[in-house]
Scaffold this motif. Structure first.
Motif, PDB file in Angstrom:
ATOM      1  N   LEU A 145       0.827  -1.201   0.000  1.00  0.00           N
ATOM      2  CA  LEU A 145       0.000   0.000   0.000  1.00  0.00           C
ATOM      3  C   LEU A 145       0.862   1.252   0.000  1.00  0.00           C
ATOM      4  CD1 LEU A 145      -2.855   1.181   0.140  1.00  0.00           C
ATOM      5  CD2 LEU A 145      -2.721   1.039   2.643  1.00  0.00           C
ATOM      6  N   GLY A 146       1.906   1.252   0.827  1.00  0.00           N
ATOM      7  CA  GLY A 146       2.804   2.415   0.849  1.00  0.00           C
ATOM      8  C   GLY A 146       3.496   2.625  -0.476  1.00  0.00           C
ATOM      9  N   ALA A 147       3.905   1.509  -1.122  1.00  0.00           N
ATOM     10  CA  ALA A 147       4.566   1.618  -2.427  1.00  0.00           C
ATOM     11  C   ALA A 147       3.610   2.176  -3.471  1.00  0.00           C
ATOM     12  CB  ALA A 147       5.091   0.251  -2.849  1.00  0.00           C
ATOM     13  N   ALA A 148       2.366   1.720  -3.453  1.00  0.00           N
ATOM     14  CA  ALA A 148       1.386   2.219  -4.426  1.00  0.00           C
ATOM     15  C   ALA A 148       1.122   3.702  -4.230  1.00  0.00           C
ATOM     16  CB  ALA A 148       0.086   1.419  -4.284  1.00  0.00           C
ATOM     17  N   ILE A 149       0.990   4.137  -2.980  1.00  0.00           N
ATOM     18  CA  ILE A 149       0.748   5.556  -2.704  1.00  0.00           C
ATOM     19  C   ILE A 149       1.927   6.403  -3.173  1.00  0.00           C
ATOM     20  CG2 ILE A 149       0.452   7.243  -0.855  1.00  0.00           C
ATOM     21  CD1 ILE A 149      -1.131   5.132   0.670  1.00  0.00           C
TER      22      ILE A 149
ATOM     23  N   ALA B 296       9.833  10.674 -14.075  1.00  0.00           N
ATOM     24  CA  ALA B 296       9.073  10.727 -12.829  1.00  0.00           C
ATOM     25  C   ALA B 296       8.501   9.367 -12.481  1.00  0.00           C
ATOM     26  CB  ALA B 296       7.960  11.767 -12.935  1.00  0.00           C
ATOM     27  N   GLN B 297       8.062   8.608 -13.483  1.00  0.00           N
ATOM     28  CA  GLN B 297       7.516   7.280 -13.231  1.00  0.00           C
ATOM     29  C   GLN B 297       8.589   6.335 -12.706  1.00  0.00           C
ATOM     30  OE1 GLN B 297       5.615   6.000 -16.825  1.00  0.00           O
ATOM     31  NE2 GLN B 297       3.987   7.549 -16.724  1.00  0.00           N
ATOM     32  N   ILE B 298       9.768   6.439 -13.271  1.00  0.00           N
ATOM     33  CA  ILE B 298      10.874   5.599 -12.781  1.00  0.00           C
ATOM     34  C   ILE B 298      11.218   5.959 -11.347  1.00  0.00           C
ATOM     35  CG2 ILE B 298      13.314   5.058 -13.080  1.00  0.00           C
ATOM     36  CD1 ILE B 298      12.901   5.398 -16.098  1.00  0.00           C
ATOM     37  N   PHE B 299      11.265   7.272 -11.060  1.00  0.00           N
ATOM     38  CA  PHE B 299      11.587   7.719  -9.704  1.00  0.00           C
ATOM     39  C   PHE B 299      10.500   7.269  -8.724  1.00  0.00           C
ATOM     40  CE2 PHE B 299      11.443  11.027  -6.340  1.00  0.00           C
ATOM     41  CZ  PHE B 299      12.684  10.762  -5.784  1.00  0.00           C
ATOM     42  N   GLY B 300       9.222   7.410  -9.133  1.00  0.00           N
ATOM     43  CA  GLY B 300       8.123   6.973  -8.276  1.00  0.00           C
ATOM     44  C   GLY B 300       8.175   5.484  -8.013  1.00  0.00           C
ATOM     45  N   GLY B 301       8.482   4.701  -9.065  1.00  0.00           N
ATOM     46  CA  GLY B 301       8.597   3.264  -8.877  1.00  0.00           C
ATOM     47  C   GLY B 301       9.742   2.903  -7.940  1.00  0.00           C
ATOM     48  N   ALA B 302      10.856   3.625  -8.047  1.00  0.00           N
ATOM     49  CA  ALA B 302      12.003   3.358  -7.167  1.00  0.00           C
ATOM     50  C   ALA B 302      11.653   3.652  -5.714  1.00  0.00           C
ATOM     51  CB  ALA B 302      13.205   4.198  -7.610  1.00  0.00           C
TER      52      ALA B 302
ATOM     53  N   GLY C 283       8.670   3.618  -4.432  1.00  0.00           N
ATOM     54  CA  GLY C 283       7.742   2.569  -4.008  1.00  0.00           C
ATOM     55  C   GLY C 283       8.463   1.292  -3.614  1.00  0.00           C
ATOM     56  N   LEU C 284       9.470   0.886  -4.392  1.00  0.00           N
ATOM     57  CA  LEU C 284      10.229  -0.314  -4.060  1.00  0.00           C
ATOM     58  C   LEU C 284      10.992  -0.144  -2.753  1.00  0.00           C
ATOM     59  CD1 LEU C 284      11.624  -1.357  -7.575  1.00  0.00           C
ATOM     60  CD2 LEU C 284       9.830  -2.493  -6.221  1.00  0.00           C
ATOM     61  N   ILE C 285      11.504   1.059  -2.504  1.00  0.00           N
ATOM     62  CA  ILE C 285      12.214   1.316  -1.248  1.00  0.00           C
ATOM     63  C   ILE C 285      11.258   1.180  -0.056  1.00  0.00           C
ATOM     64  CG2 ILE C 285      13.376   3.098   0.120  1.00  0.00           C
ATOM     65  CD1 ILE C 285      14.599   4.125  -2.497  1.00  0.00           C
ATOM     66  N   VAL C 286      10.054   1.730  -0.209  1.00  0.00           N
ATOM     67  CA  VAL C 286       9.060   1.626   0.865  1.00  0.00           C
ATOM     68  C   VAL C 286       8.707   0.167   1.123  1.00  0.00           C
ATOM     69  CG1 VAL C 286       6.681   2.156   1.523  1.00  0.00           C
ATOM     70  CG2 VAL C 286       8.113   3.920   0.467  1.00  0.00           C
ATOM     71  N   LEU C 287       8.446  -0.587   0.042  1.00  0.00           N
ATOM     72  CA  LEU C 287       8.100  -1.998   0.188  1.00  0.00           C
ATOM     73  C   LEU C 287       9.247  -2.783   0.809  1.00  0.00           C
ATOM     74  CD1 LEU C 287       6.231  -4.405  -0.318  1.00  0.00           C
ATOM     75  CD2 LEU C 287       7.159  -4.538  -2.641  1.00  0.00           C
ATOM     76  N   GLY C 288      10.456  -2.554   0.310  1.00  0.00           N
ATOM     77  CA  GLY C 288      11.609  -3.275   0.843  1.00  0.00           C
ATOM     78  C   GLY C 288      11.871  -2.945   2.302  1.00  0.00           C
ATOM     79  N   GLY C 289      11.734  -1.655   2.672  1.00  0.00           N
ATOM     80  CA  GLY C 289      11.959  -1.265   4.067  1.00  0.00           C
ATOM     81  C   GLY C 289      10.970  -1.908   5.012  1.00  0.00           C
ATOM     82  N   THR C 290       9.708  -1.968   4.597  1.00  0.00           N
ATOM     83  CA  THR C 290       8.689  -2.579   5.445  1.00  0.00           C
ATOM     84  C   THR C 290       8.945  -4.068   5.629  1.00  0.00           C
ATOM     85  OG1 THR C 290       7.081  -0.970   4.600  1.00  0.00           O
ATOM     86  CG2 THR C 290       6.214  -2.870   5.786  1.00  0.00           C
ATOM     87  N   LEU C 291       9.264  -4.753   4.554  1.00  0.00           N
ATOM     88  CA  LEU C 291       9.549  -6.184   4.652  1.00  0.00           C
ATOM     89  C   LEU C 291      10.821  -6.433   5.458  1.00  0.00           C
ATOM     90  CD1 LEU C 291       8.683  -7.385   1.030  1.00  0.00           C
ATOM     91  CD2 LEU C 291       7.336  -7.679   3.118  1.00  0.00           C
TER      92      LEU C 291
END
Length: 382
Positions: free
Chosen positions: A248-252, A265-271, A273-281
């Motif tokens: 959810l955090g990555a999508a937001i 901007a899309q690449i930066f947003g995706g990066a 999002g991946l950082i948020v997902l990876g940090g949570t996991l």
């Protein structure tokens, strides 16, 4: 300032002082906020009518579009009017409590005998002011009917909140209550500030632990020469919850940064999002690499974590045996049952995400260990 949250209305500056009766407390709404909301809602409504008047001549359902903006304005008007009219009076007398509350333009009165209240409850509530979150500790006479709940005092300090509850319990000759999974954990007025081990010895508290019984799969008990180490083998955060929160955090993050933008901007947003997902996991897997422990020695109890990789033990809370006045299962900060150690310094918890049956076993084991700590030459599992 009067605050209403969690079914309670209180004011830090208004409290019942133990002593002469009768005593009356008066709570009023926030008139300034009420006037502001009323004016703002009328302004909002006028602007909606001005801007959307051209839509009224359109065919159905286009002509209903202004209603989408009118409804919030009506809601703000109602909230503002209620804030202006809000008034509550609570009177304590020898024969009971009288509560008078204004419901819009009329007062509704109730009378309750003190014996109809189960005791004096320490309630923890949270509220927001000026975009900040705060916690208040209340001394409350609880009741199933919210209108009959009475706040005796409020404090910003947890230890003071517990002291207030005990003072009122002695004054009113009612049990001191703490919330638990099964309702309330009660301590009689004559046993306040009494260690749990002593309460078990006198029979007012008990432990259902029996030596030799089965140990839950999520628990490991290790017996040393002068200590008992209880390990909780299940992680504090479920992996599925971490995955959902991270996703959810990555999508937001992607929507706010990269959605509809250029490829960069899309690449930066995706990066991001991946950082948020990876940090949570990573946080979730870090929890799996540590084991929560309860270490009971001859005179102290420690809540600790053991790092599986290094074998290093980190003590988070340390309590003397005679500090611990109760062990109870109750909701934790993140929901679900946890095991609380109640002391006059504060209440300390462990066991988030553990099965309730396993926590009940640990509670009874620790209570039995406390009760028998002075009966043996060395600390052994009861």
């Amino acid at each position: 300032m009067t605050i209403t949250t969690g079914g309670y209305t209180f004011d830090y500056d208004r409290r019942v002082e133990p002593g002469a009766l009768p005593v009356t407390l008066t709570y009023r709404g926030n008139a300034v906020m009420g006037v502001f909301l009323l004016v703002f809602s009328v302004f909002w409504f006028a602007m909606v009518l001005l801007i959307a008047q051209a839509l009224f001549a359109e065919p159905f359902p286009v002509n209903l579009v202004p209603l989408v903006f009118v409804v919030p304005a009506a809601g703000l008007f109602i909230v503002g009017l209620r804030a202006m009219l809000m008034r509550s009076e609570v009177t304590f007398a020898h024969d009971g409590v009288s509560v008078a509350q204004r419901h819009w333009f009329a007062f509704v009165r109730h009378s309750v005998a003190l014996k109809d209240y189960p005791g004096v409850l320490r309630a923890r509530v949270s509220y927001s002011r000026n975009k900040k979150s705060y916690v208040a500790w209340l001394a409350v006479l609880p009741h199933e009917n919210r209108a009959l709940r009475v706040v005796l005092a409020a404090s910003r300090d947890e230890a003071e909140g517990r002291r207030l509850v005990e003072d009122y319990a002695r004054w009113l000759d009612l049990p001191a209550l703490e919330e638990s999974i099964d309702g309330f954990d009660a301590r009689a007025p004559g046993e306040l500030d009494t260690p749990l081990a002593q309460r078990i010895a006198t029979g007012s508290a008990s432990s259902s632990y029996r030596p030799g019984g089965p140990v839950p799969a999520q628990v490991r008990v290790e017996q040393g020469a002068d200590s008992i180490v209880v390990s909780l083998l299940k992680g504090a955060m479920p992996l599925w919850l971490a995955a959902v929160a991270g996703g959810l955090g990555a999508a937001i993050a992607f929507v706010f940064i990269g959605w509809g933008g250029d490829p960069g901007a899309q690449i930066f947003g995706g990066a991001v999002g991946l950082i948020v997902l990876g940090g949570t996991l990573w946080l979730a897997f870090s929890g799996l690499r540590t084991t929560r422990q309860i270490i009971v020695t001859r005179d102290r109890v420690a809540l600790a974590t053991l790092a599986k990789s290094s074998g290093e033990t980190k003590v988070e809370h340390d309590m003397a045996h005679d500090e611990i006045e109760a062990l109870r299962l109750a909701r934790g900060p993140m929901g679900g049952a946890v095991l609380w150690f109640d002391t006059d310094r504060g209440s300390f918890q462990t066991g988030a995400n553990m099965p309730r049956a396993a926590l009940a076993y640990v509670r009874d084991l620790v209570a039995a260990a406390l009760a028998t700590a002075d009966d043996k030459p060395s600390q052994e599992a009861p």
